[in-house]
Design a protein around this motif. Structure first.
Motif, PDB file in Angstrom:
ATOM      1  N   LYS A   1      11.836 -18.082  53.638  1.00  0.00           N
ATOM      2  CA  LYS A   1      10.765 -17.112  53.887  1.00  0.00           C
ATOM      3  C   LYS A   1       9.675 -17.310  52.828  1.00  0.00           C
ATOM      4  N   HIS A   2       8.424 -16.947  53.176  1.00  0.00           N
ATOM      5  CA  HIS A   2       7.393 -17.028  52.127  1.00  0.00           C
ATOM      6  C   HIS A   2       6.291 -15.995  52.332  1.00  0.00           C
ATOM      7  N   TRP A   3       5.459 -15.872  51.304  1.00  0.00           N
ATOM      8  CA  TRP A   3       4.364 -14.899  51.233  1.00  0.00           C
ATOM      9  C   TRP A   3       4.871 -13.456  51.300  1.00  0.00           C
ATOM     10  N   GLN A   4       6.071 -13.236  50.764  1.00  0.00           N
ATOM     11  CA  GLN A   4       6.552 -11.851  50.668  1.00  0.00           C
ATOM     12  C   GLN A   4       5.995 -11.235  49.389  1.00  0.00           C
ATOM     13  N   GLY A   5       5.255 -10.125  49.531  1.00  0.00           N
ATOM     14  CA  GLY A   5       4.790  -9.412  48.343  1.00  0.00           C
ATOM     15  C   GLY A   5       5.983  -8.910  47.555  1.00  0.00           C
ATOM     16  N   LEU A   6       5.944  -9.023  46.231  1.00  0.00           N
ATOM     17  CA  LEU A   6       7.013  -8.648  45.285  1.00  0.00           C
ATOM     18  C   LEU A   6       8.105  -9.717  45.194  1.00  0.00           C
ATOM     19  N   THR A   7       7.764 -10.972  45.567  1.00  0.00           N
ATOM     20  CA  THR A   7       8.709 -12.086  45.431  1.00  0.00           C
ATOM     21  C   THR A   7       9.232 -12.156  43.995  1.00  0.00           C
ATOM     22  N   GLY A   8      10.541 -12.174  43.846  1.00  0.00           N
ATOM     23  CA  GLY A   8      11.167 -12.274  42.529  1.00  0.00           C
ATOM     24  C   GLY A   8      11.128 -10.980  41.739  1.00  0.00           C
ATOM     25  N   MET A   9      10.524  -9.928  42.312  1.00  0.00           N
ATOM     26  CA  MET A   9      10.345  -8.678  41.583  1.00  0.00           C
ATOM     27  C   MET A   9      11.119  -7.529  42.248  1.00  0.00           C
ATOM     28  N   ALA A  10      11.248  -7.582  43.574  1.00  0.00           N
ATOM     29  CA  ALA A  10      11.945  -6.498  44.292  1.00  0.00           C
ATOM     30  C   ALA A  10      13.450  -6.563  44.016  1.00  0.00           C
ATOM     31  N   ASP A  11      14.085  -5.380  43.979  1.00  0.00           N
ATOM     32  CA  ASP A  11      15.539  -5.299  43.795  1.00  0.00           C
ATOM     33  C   ASP A  11      16.266  -5.424  45.136  1.00  0.00           C
TER      34      ASP A  11
ATOM     35  N   LYS B   1      21.877 -12.566  46.174  1.00  0.00           N
ATOM     36  CA  LYS B   1      20.680 -12.942  45.394  1.00  0.00           C
ATOM     37  C   LYS B   1      19.845 -13.962  46.169  1.00  0.00           C
ATOM     38  N   ILE B   2      18.530 -13.768  46.133  1.00  0.00           N
ATOM     39  CA  ILE B   2      17.626 -14.690  46.822  1.00  0.00           C
ATOM     40  C   ILE B   2      16.950 -15.574  45.788  1.00  0.00           C
TER      41      ILE B   2
ATOM     42  N   GLU C   1      13.997   3.261  39.139  1.00  0.00           N
ATOM     43  CA  GLU C   1      12.710   2.583  39.339  1.00  0.00           C
ATOM     44  C   GLU C   1      12.841   1.284  40.136  1.00  0.00           C
ATOM     45  N   ASN C   2      13.765   1.279  41.109  1.00  0.00           N
ATOM     46  CA  ASN C   2      13.944   0.073  41.932  1.00  0.00           C
ATOM     47  C   ASN C   2      12.798  -0.083  42.929  1.00  0.00           C
ATOM     48  N   MET C   3      12.716  -1.315  43.489  1.00  0.00           N
ATOM     49  CA  MET C   3      11.694  -1.616  44.504  1.00  0.00           C
ATOM     50  C   MET C   3      12.313  -2.435  45.622  1.00  0.00           C
ATOM     51  N   GLY C   4      11.656  -2.392  46.791  1.00  0.00           N
ATOM     52  CA  GLY C   4      12.142  -3.158  47.938  1.00  0.00           C
ATOM     53  C   GLY C   4      10.993  -3.752  48.724  1.00  0.00           C
ATOM     54  N   GLY C   5      11.281  -4.860  49.416  1.00  0.00           N
ATOM     55  CA  GLY C   5      10.260  -5.517  50.244  1.00  0.00           C
ATOM     56  C   GLY C   5      10.844  -5.979  51.560  1.00  0.00           C
ATOM     57  N   LEU C   6      10.028  -6.662  52.340  1.00  0.00           N
ATOM     58  CA  LEU C   6      10.424  -7.118  53.683  1.00  0.00           C
ATOM     59  C   LEU C   6      10.167  -8.609  53.820  1.00  0.00           C
ATOM     60  N   MET C   7      11.140  -9.329  54.370  1.00  0.00           N
ATOM     61  CA  MET C   7      10.979 -10.761  54.606  1.00  0.00           C
ATOM     62  C   MET C   7      10.988 -11.044  56.111  1.00  0.00           C
ATOM     63  N   ILE C   8       9.810 -11.396  56.639  1.00  0.00           N
ATOM     64  CA  ILE C   8       9.706 -11.848  58.035  1.00  0.00           C
ATOM     65  C   ILE C   8       9.091 -13.244  58.075  1.00  0.00           C
ATOM     66  N   THR C   9       7.943 -13.415  57.404  1.00  0.00           N
ATOM     67  CA  THR C   9       7.127 -14.633  57.522  1.00  0.00           C
ATOM     68  C   THR C   9       7.849 -15.883  57.017  1.00  0.00           C
ATOM     69  N   GLU C  10       7.728 -16.968  57.788  1.00  0.00           N
ATOM     70  CA  GLU C  10       8.318 -18.254  57.399  1.00  0.00           C
ATOM     71  C   GLU C  10       7.228 -19.319  57.323  1.00  0.00           C
TER      72      GLU C  10
ATOM     73  N   ILE D   1       0.600  -8.644  42.060  1.00  0.00           N
ATOM     74  CA  ILE D   1       1.732  -8.796  42.990  1.00  0.00           C
ATOM     75  C   ILE D   1       2.165 -10.262  43.055  1.00  0.00           C
ATOM     76  N   PRO D   2       3.448 -10.544  42.768  1.00  0.00           N
ATOM     77  CA  PRO D   2       3.911 -11.931  42.911  1.00  0.00           C
ATOM     78  C   PRO D   2       4.222 -12.272  44.371  1.00  0.00           C
ATOM     79  N   TYR D   3       3.755 -13.452  44.794  1.00  0.00           N
ATOM     80  CA  TYR D   3       4.065 -13.994  46.126  1.00  0.00           C
ATOM     81  C   TYR D   3       4.707 -15.361  45.923  1.00  0.00           C
ATOM     82  N   GLY D   4       5.527 -15.798  46.884  1.00  0.00           N
ATOM     83  CA  GLY D   4       6.122 -17.121  46.711  1.00  0.00           C
ATOM     84  C   GLY D   4       6.973 -17.562  47.877  1.00  0.00           C
ATOM     85  N   LEU D   5       7.801 -18.580  47.585  1.00  0.00           N
ATOM     86  CA  LEU D   5       8.675 -19.212  48.582  1.00  0.00           C
ATOM     87  C   LEU D   5      10.114 -18.842  48.240  1.00  0.00           C
ATOM     88  N   ASN D   6      10.824 -18.293  49.214  1.00  0.00           N
ATOM     89  CA  ASN D   6      12.179 -17.785  48.976  1.00  0.00           C
ATOM     90  C   ASN D   6      13.216 -18.519  49.809  1.00  0.00           C
TER      91      ASN D   6
END
Length: 502
Positions: A158-168, A200-201, A122-131, A215-220
């Protein structure tokens, strides 16, 4: 019976079971109206959803998935968004911004382990582009990478990534460091695995987003080390790979829109049938008929986009050069989603303003779709720029003449002849590019609708849709011709307080 029919029946069983699971979890076990107002979903609800392996639709069959077939991916997104737009976007992020890029561009030696964890754990993944300092200006990102002995060190924010702190897993975009001050123009992508300490991010802050609560969003903060085998391999340049990924994602927005718009249509129709005003119900009113026909138009256009996307946006296609149609799908469907939520809320009267009302909440949940992955105004102006650039290249000044030769509009433009039979000369102000792009995008969408009608889609919905879009295009082209050079007056407070003139 052919294997195609078997596959179709098998998938219909899969999607039907998934819909029943969502209905049970969101309406019997829990209350989705309450859950949608909480941060995150309870663990047992996530487990119930993910136990049906919905993300298997985006994993190639040789790795144990369902085959990354576009119509299956869109069907999962639609089933999810009928119940929860947040859930659908969570799947959309996983599918279009992680699993499909990995399937297409990752090294073979790392794919199996990643896909196994999605299928079994049940893993998840996201994409980090936006800064923080470079929103839509991705080419100027400052996150950098440098290689030492086959290990890449990646540093940045990076920020505003959907699944911040939640994606594997994360796909992270960065630029190669050339020297102390310069970064390469091209863009590299790396897969980071959150289970590995050096990858780890750090989440520095979680944002308090007003919609899409689940959906968690945040600053990474990124300061990681990744082995070279986790670098994606572009077919040509990294920028073209990024465009292929983002355009494919835009081609999947109709999947997220489909269930949501259908829900708005079902709920609004039911409400208008049951709401008695005077001697009849709301459905008897002419203005209500018009408003509901607008949501039906959204339903028809979104269906046509799903129909089109299913044949052109698979991972075997390179979509880097398909910006015009990708922008059209994303911008138009997100406008339609938001308008449908607004209409249903308006028809609901005061009840639409309850926090747990599916229309009122839908306004806040659908609004960011018009902003992320390229704000719609920007995408519409790009559409108009692409078309006018081609017109200049072909030395064609008349818009209708050009649209008659352009593949996505040549079948549909006959419905808009009186609106688009004019010449375009000289430079166009940006505000007019947006109007022109909106109009062209809607003419392209009618092309999709006509294609779907030719395949057997019902005629009455198509006729209503053409009438509504003709009205919309007429208004947009009228706005385009209207001269407006208004500017903001920054020091507006001098001599403008009404009270002193009374």
């Amino acid at each position: 019976m052919s294997s195609h029919t078997n596959d179709k029946e098998e998938f219909e069983g899969f999607i039907s079971d998934f819909k029943q699971t969502l209905h049970y979890l969101f309406h019997e076990k829990e209350n989705i109206n309450k859950l949608s107002l909480e941060r995150g979903l309870p663990a047992e609800v996530w487990h119930g959803i993910m136990s049906k392996t919905p993300l298997s639709v985006a994993i190639p069959s040789e790795y144990g998935g369902r085959g990354a077939i576009v119509k299956e991916c869109l069907s999962i997104l639609s089933a999810a968004s009928y119940e929860s737009l947040s859930l659908s976007l969570t799947f959309g992020i996983n599918i279009a911004l992680f699993l499909e890029p990995v399937a297409k561009y990752a090294n073979d030696e790392v794919k199996q382990d990643i896909f196994n964890r999605f299928l079994q754990e049940e893993n998840m993944g996201g994409l980090m582009i936006t800064e923080p300092d470079y929103g839509s200006d991705a080419l100027n990102m400052k996150t950098y990478n440098e290689e030492v002995d086959g290990i890449y060190r990646i540093k940045g924010t990076k920020h505003w990534q959907g699944l911040t702190g939640m994606a594997d897993y994360w796909l992270i975009a960065s630029r190669r460091k050339l020297n102390d001050s310069d970064l390469a123009r091209d863009i590299d992508f790396f897969i980071a695995d959150g289970r590995i300490d050096k990858q780890k991010i750090v989440v520095e802050e979680l944002y308090n987003n007003p919609g899409l609560y689940i959906i968690p969003y945040g600053l990474n903060k990124i300061d990681i080390e990744v082995p070279s085998k986790f670098k994606l391999n572009p077919e040509s340049t990294g920028i073209k790979m990024m465009l292929d990924i983002l355009h494919r994602s835009r081609f999947q927005f109709p999947g997220m829109g489909m269930g949501f718009i259908t829900r708005m249509l079902d709920e609004a129709t039911k409400h208008c049938e049951n709401r008695i005003v005077g001697a009849g119900n709301l459905l008897c009113m002419d203005q209500v008929q018009y408003q509901l026909s607008r949501i039906q138009t959204a339903y028809t256009i979104c269906s046509a986009m799903c129909f089109k996307s299913s044949s052109v946006s698979g991972i075997d296609h390179n979509l880097a050069a398909e910006g015009l149609e990708a922008n059209t799908m994303k911008a138009v469907v997100t406008d339609l989603m938001h308008e449908s939520a607004q209409t249903y809320t308006q028809l609901s009267g005061a009840n639409g303003y309850r926090m747990e009302h599916v229309g009122g909440r839908g306004i806040m949940d659908s609004r960011p779709f018009q902003i992320f992955e390229g704000s719609n105004e920007m995408l519409y102006s790009q559409i108009a720029e692409m078309v006018t650039r081609q017109m200049r290249k072909q030395k064609q000044a008349n818009l209708m003449e050009y649209l008659l030769t352009y593949a996505p509009t040549k079948e549909s433009v006959s419905h808009f002849k009186k609106h688009v039979d004019f010449s375009i000369n000289g430079t166009i102000p940006q505000r007019k590019l947006v109007d022109l792009g909106r109009a062209i995008a809607r003419i392209i969408c009618i092309g999709y609708v006509l294609e779907m009608e030719a395949a057997g889609f019902r005629k009455d919905l198509v006729e209503n849709t053409i009438k509504n879009v003709q009205q919309e295009v007429a208004a947009l082209i009228s706005a385009y011709h209207h001269s407006s050079d208004t500017q903001v007056i920054v020091d507006y407070k001098d001599n403008s307080g009404w009270y002193s003139f009374v």
